[in-house]
Design a protein around this motif. Structure first.
Motif, PDB file in Angstrom:
ATOM      1  N   GLY A  40      -6.811  -4.073   3.637  1.00 21.37           N
ATOM      2  CA  GLY A  40      -5.766  -3.038   3.784  1.00 21.37           C
ATOM      3  C   GLY A  40      -6.091  -1.602   3.123  1.00 21.37           C
ATOM      4  O   GLY A  40      -7.314  -1.348   2.981  1.00 21.37           O
ATOM      5  N   LYS A  41      -5.353  -0.879   2.976  1.00 23.10           N
ATOM      6  CA  LYS A  41      -5.376   0.667   2.661  1.00 23.10           C
ATOM      7  C   LYS A  41      -4.418   0.786   1.525  1.00 23.10           C
ATOM      8  O   LYS A  41      -3.333   0.183   1.442  1.00 23.10           O
ATOM      9  CB  LYS A  41      -5.253   1.483   3.775  1.00 23.10           C
ATOM     10  N   VAL A  42      -4.870   1.623   0.603  1.00 17.33           N
ATOM     11  CA  VAL A  42      -4.024   2.161  -0.590  1.00 17.33           C
ATOM     12  C   VAL A  42      -4.050   3.811  -0.490  1.00 17.33           C
ATOM     13  O   VAL A  42      -5.173   4.242  -0.595  1.00 17.33           O
ATOM     14  CB  VAL A  42      -4.503   1.296  -1.817  1.00 17.33           C
ATOM     15  N   ASP A  43      -2.662   4.121  -0.634  1.00 22.97           N
ATOM     16  CA  ASP A  43      -2.571   5.696  -0.824  1.00 22.97           C
ATOM     17  C   ASP A  43      -2.084   6.017  -2.174  1.00 22.97           C
ATOM     18  O   ASP A  43      -0.940   5.408  -2.341  1.00 22.97           O
ATOM     19  CB  ASP A  43      -1.877   6.360   0.457  1.00 22.97           C
ATOM     20  N   VAL A  44      -2.615   6.666  -2.807  1.00 22.62           N
ATOM     21  CA  VAL A  44      -2.301   7.086  -4.346  1.00 22.62           C
ATOM     22  C   VAL A  44      -1.856   8.442  -4.270  1.00 22.62           C
ATOM     23  O   VAL A  44      -2.598   9.211  -3.971  1.00 22.62           O
ATOM     24  CB  VAL A  44      -3.201   6.576  -5.307  1.00 22.62           C
ATOM     25  N   ILE A  45      -0.657   8.594  -4.698  1.00 19.20           N
ATOM     26  CA  ILE A  45      -0.396  10.245  -4.761  1.00 19.20           C
ATOM     27  C   ILE A  45       0.150  10.222  -6.233  1.00 19.20           C
ATOM     28  O   ILE A  45       1.086   9.668  -6.786  1.00 19.20           O
ATOM     29  CB  ILE A  45       0.844  10.496  -3.588  1.00 19.20           C
ATOM     30  N   LEU A  46      -0.585  11.261  -6.949  1.00 19.48           N
ATOM     31  CA  LEU A  46      -0.524  11.666  -8.447  1.00 19.48           C
ATOM     32  C   LEU A  46       0.225  12.682  -8.597  1.00 19.48           C
ATOM     33  O   LEU A  46      -0.354  13.889  -7.791  1.00 19.48           O
ATOM     34  CB  LEU A  46      -1.854  11.490  -9.142  1.00 19.48           C
ATOM     35  N   GLU A  47       1.289  13.053  -9.319  1.00 23.41           N
ATOM     36  CA  GLU A  47       1.947  14.180  -9.520  1.00 23.41           C
ATOM     37  C   GLU A  47       1.582  14.229 -11.173  1.00 23.41           C
ATOM     38  O   GLU A  47       2.431  13.674 -12.057  1.00 23.41           O
ATOM     39  CB  GLU A  47       3.335  14.216  -9.262  1.00 23.41           C
ATOM     40  N   LYS A  48       0.628  15.344 -11.396  1.00 23.07           N
ATOM     41  CA  LYS A  48       0.368  15.406 -12.913  1.00 23.07           C
ATOM     42  C   LYS A  48       0.913  16.476 -13.485  1.00 23.07           C
ATOM     43  O   LYS A  48       1.448  17.427 -12.919  1.00 23.07           O
ATOM     44  CB  LYS A  48      -1.255  15.674 -12.829  1.00 23.07           C
ATOM     45  N   GLU A  50       2.009  18.116 -17.627  1.00 21.18           N
ATOM     46  CA  GLU A  50       1.508  18.308 -19.033  1.00 21.18           C
ATOM     47  C   GLU A  50       1.778  16.977 -19.818  1.00 21.18           C
ATOM     48  O   GLU A  50       0.977  16.744 -20.762  1.00 21.18           O
ATOM     49  CB  GLU A  50       2.328  19.584 -19.679  1.00 21.18           C
ATOM     50  N   THR A  51       3.038  16.448 -19.543  1.00 23.45           N
ATOM     51  CA  THR A  51       3.316  15.316 -20.309  1.00 23.45           C
ATOM     52  C   THR A  51       3.024  13.997 -19.555  1.00 23.45           C
ATOM     53  O   THR A  51       3.249  12.700 -20.482  1.00 23.45           O
ATOM     54  CB  THR A  51       4.746  15.243 -20.686  1.00 23.45           C
ATOM     55  N   MET A  52       2.908  13.691 -18.214  1.00 21.61           N
ATOM     56  CA  MET A  52       2.812  12.591 -17.778  1.00 21.61           C
ATOM     57  C   MET A  52       2.176  12.724 -16.388  1.00 21.61           C
ATOM     58  O   MET A  52       2.032  13.839 -15.667  1.00 21.61           O
ATOM     59  CB  MET A  52       4.296  12.088 -17.665  1.00 21.61           C
ATOM     60  N   ILE A  53       1.804  11.648 -15.727  1.00 22.83           N
ATOM     61  CA  ILE A  53       1.413  11.587 -14.406  1.00 22.83           C
ATOM     62  C   ILE A  53       2.282  10.345 -13.666  1.00 22.83           C
ATOM     63  O   ILE A  53       2.262   9.304 -14.122  1.00 22.83           O
ATOM     64  CB  ILE A  53       0.029  11.037 -14.241  1.00 22.83           C
ATOM     65  N   ASN A  54       2.866  10.642 -12.616  1.00 25.19           N
ATOM     66  CA  ASN A  54       3.820   9.931 -11.831  1.00 25.19           C
ATOM     67  C   ASN A  54       2.885   9.592 -10.639  1.00 25.19           C
ATOM     68  O   ASN A  54       2.409  10.221 -10.085  1.00 25.19           O
ATOM     69  CB  ASN A  54       5.058  10.798 -11.311  1.00 25.19           C
ATOM     70  N   ALA A  55       2.726   8.059 -10.510  1.00 26.79           N
ATOM     71  CA  ALA A  55       1.724   7.732  -9.467  1.00 26.79           C
ATOM     72  C   ALA A  55       2.585   7.009  -8.609  1.00 26.79           C
ATOM     73  O   ALA A  55       3.389   6.024  -8.696  1.00 26.79           O
ATOM     74  CB  ALA A  55       0.565   6.824  -9.944  1.00 26.79           C
ATOM     75  N   THR A  56       2.433   7.124  -7.222  1.00 28.47           N
ATOM     76  CA  THR A  56       3.153   6.391  -6.360  1.00 28.47           C
ATOM     77  C   THR A  56       2.052   5.866  -5.178  1.00 28.47           C
ATOM     78  O   THR A  56       1.031   6.282  -4.497  1.00 28.47           O
ATOM     79  CB  THR A  56       3.935   7.491  -5.094  1.00 28.47           C
ATOM     80  N   PHE A  57       2.428   4.452  -5.187  1.00 26.11           N
ATOM     81  CA  PHE A  57       1.425   3.756  -4.269  1.00 26.11           C
ATOM     82  C   PHE A  57       2.263   3.241  -3.093  1.00 26.11           C
ATOM     83  O   PHE A  57       2.970   2.702  -3.219  1.00 26.11           O
ATOM     84  CB  PHE A  57       0.958   2.283  -5.069  1.00 26.11           C
ATOM     85  N   LYS A  58       1.159   3.530  -2.063  1.00 31.50           N
ATOM     86  CA  LYS A  58       1.829   3.200  -0.647  1.00 31.50           C
ATOM     87  C   LYS A  58       0.471   2.121  -0.178  1.00 31.50           C
ATOM     88  O   LYS A  58      -0.455   2.405   0.025  1.00 31.50           O
ATOM     89  CB  LYS A  58       1.923   4.101   0.188  1.00 31.50           C
ATOM     90  N   LEU A  59       1.041   0.963  -0.125  1.00 32.01           N
ATOM     91  CA  LEU A  59       0.020  -0.261   0.328  1.00 32.01           C
ATOM     92  C   LEU A  59       0.423  -0.911   1.583  1.00 32.01           C
ATOM     93  O   LEU A  59       1.500  -1.059   1.998  1.00 32.01           O
ATOM     94  CB  LEU A  59      -0.090  -1.405  -0.707  1.00 32.01           C
ATOM     95  N   ASN A  60      -0.587  -0.913   2.510  1.00 32.02           N
ATOM     96  CA  ASN A  60      -0.572  -1.561   3.954  1.00 32.02           C
ATOM     97  C   ASN A  60      -1.581  -2.186   4.140  1.00 32.02           C
ATOM     98  O   ASN A  60      -2.809  -2.186   3.848  1.00 32.02           O
ATOM     99  CB  ASN A  60      -0.330  -0.445   5.029  1.00 32.02           C
ATOM    100  N   GLY A  61      -1.663  -3.665   4.654  1.00 27.53           N
ATOM    101  CA  GLY A  61      -2.541  -4.484   4.868  1.00 27.53           C
ATOM    102  C   GLY A  61      -2.080  -5.774   5.117  1.00 27.53           C
ATOM    103  O   GLY A  61      -0.930  -6.124   5.370  1.00 27.53           O
ATOM    104  N   SER A  62      -2.859  -7.006   4.731  1.00 23.14           N
ATOM    105  CA  SER A  62      -2.690  -8.292   4.913  1.00 23.14           C
ATOM    106  C   SER A  62      -3.550  -9.126   4.171  1.00 23.14           C
ATOM    107  O   SER A  62      -4.689  -8.586   3.853  1.00 23.14           O
ATOM    108  CB  SER A  62      -2.908  -8.830   6.484  1.00 23.14           C
ATOM    109  N   VAL A  63      -3.014 -10.109   3.649  1.00 21.45           N
ATOM    110  CA  VAL A  63      -3.962 -11.297   2.759  1.00 21.45           C
ATOM    111  C   VAL A  63      -3.822 -12.595   3.598  1.00 21.45           C
ATOM    112  O   VAL A  63      -2.743 -12.765   4.188  1.00 21.45           O
ATOM    113  CB  VAL A  63      -3.460 -11.192   1.415  1.00 21.45           C
TER     114      VAL A  63
END
Length: 183
Positions: A40-48, A50-63
């Motif tokens: 699969g693929k993972v897209d990680v979008i970080l919004e940094k 001064e006080t924090m980092i917001n991370a959004t994970f978008k995962l697509n694939g199969s197991v």
């Protein structure tokens, strides 16, 4: 697992995106028995900030899962979006499943464990090969989300809430006259 490190120390404040590939080697590293093969693929979008980092994970694939009925392997596809928050603090600790405190001197964060956990949350409790699924299985899955647990304690709590509401409605007329002055 260094492939899944994101160097945050050099990042400026703002939005940054990263992409990672998932393969059998990734799943074999954890060896927890949930699944050992997948892609699969993972897209990680970080919004940094001064006080924090917001991370959004978008995962697509199969197991690859093993059917509980036939013991034959089958592919389970997933497509999920989850969020995590990394707050800057004095010492590193995990506050919640989706909130982690990191220090201001943290050089990088590794996203491998959260990715594995997010995929694990997509795995159904009852793993049935798609060829063996019946309408009865689908109905059970739909009903599983609507089941509500009640107990006598919950009923007593509801009764006491109703009594409190009744008492609030029976207000002394003098107080009612004061409320009218507010208007």
């Amino acid at each position: 697992m260094r492939y899944y490190d994101i160097d945050i120390f050099k990042l400026n404040n703002g939005t940054h995106s990263f992409q990672f590939d998932l393969n059998d080697q990734f799943f074999e590293k954890y060896n927890l028995g949930l699944f050992e093969k997948g892609a699969g693929k993972v897209d990680v979008i970080l919004e940094k900030s001064e006080t924090m980092i917001n991370a959004t994970f978008k995962l697509n694939g199969s197991v690859e899962l093993i059917c509980d009925r036939s013991l034959e392997p089958f592919d389970h596809t997933f497509s999920v979006e989850n969020k995590m928050v990394y707050k800057f603090g004095d010492e590193e600790q995990e506050l919640d499943d989706d909130i982690t405190i990191i220090t201001h001197t943290t050089q990088s964060i590794n996203v491998a464990q959260p990715v594995y956990d997010f995929i694990g949350l997509t795995i159904p409790i009852k793993k049935v090969h798609p060829d063996l699924r019946t309408a009865e299985d689908d109905q059970e899955d739909e009903e599983a989300g609507t089941m509500v647990y009640t107990s006598s304690a919950n009923t007593q709590q509801a009764d006491s809430d109703t009594t409190e509401q009744d008492e609030e409605e029976a207000i002394d007329p003098r107080w009612q006259a004061l409320k009218n002055l507010k208007r």
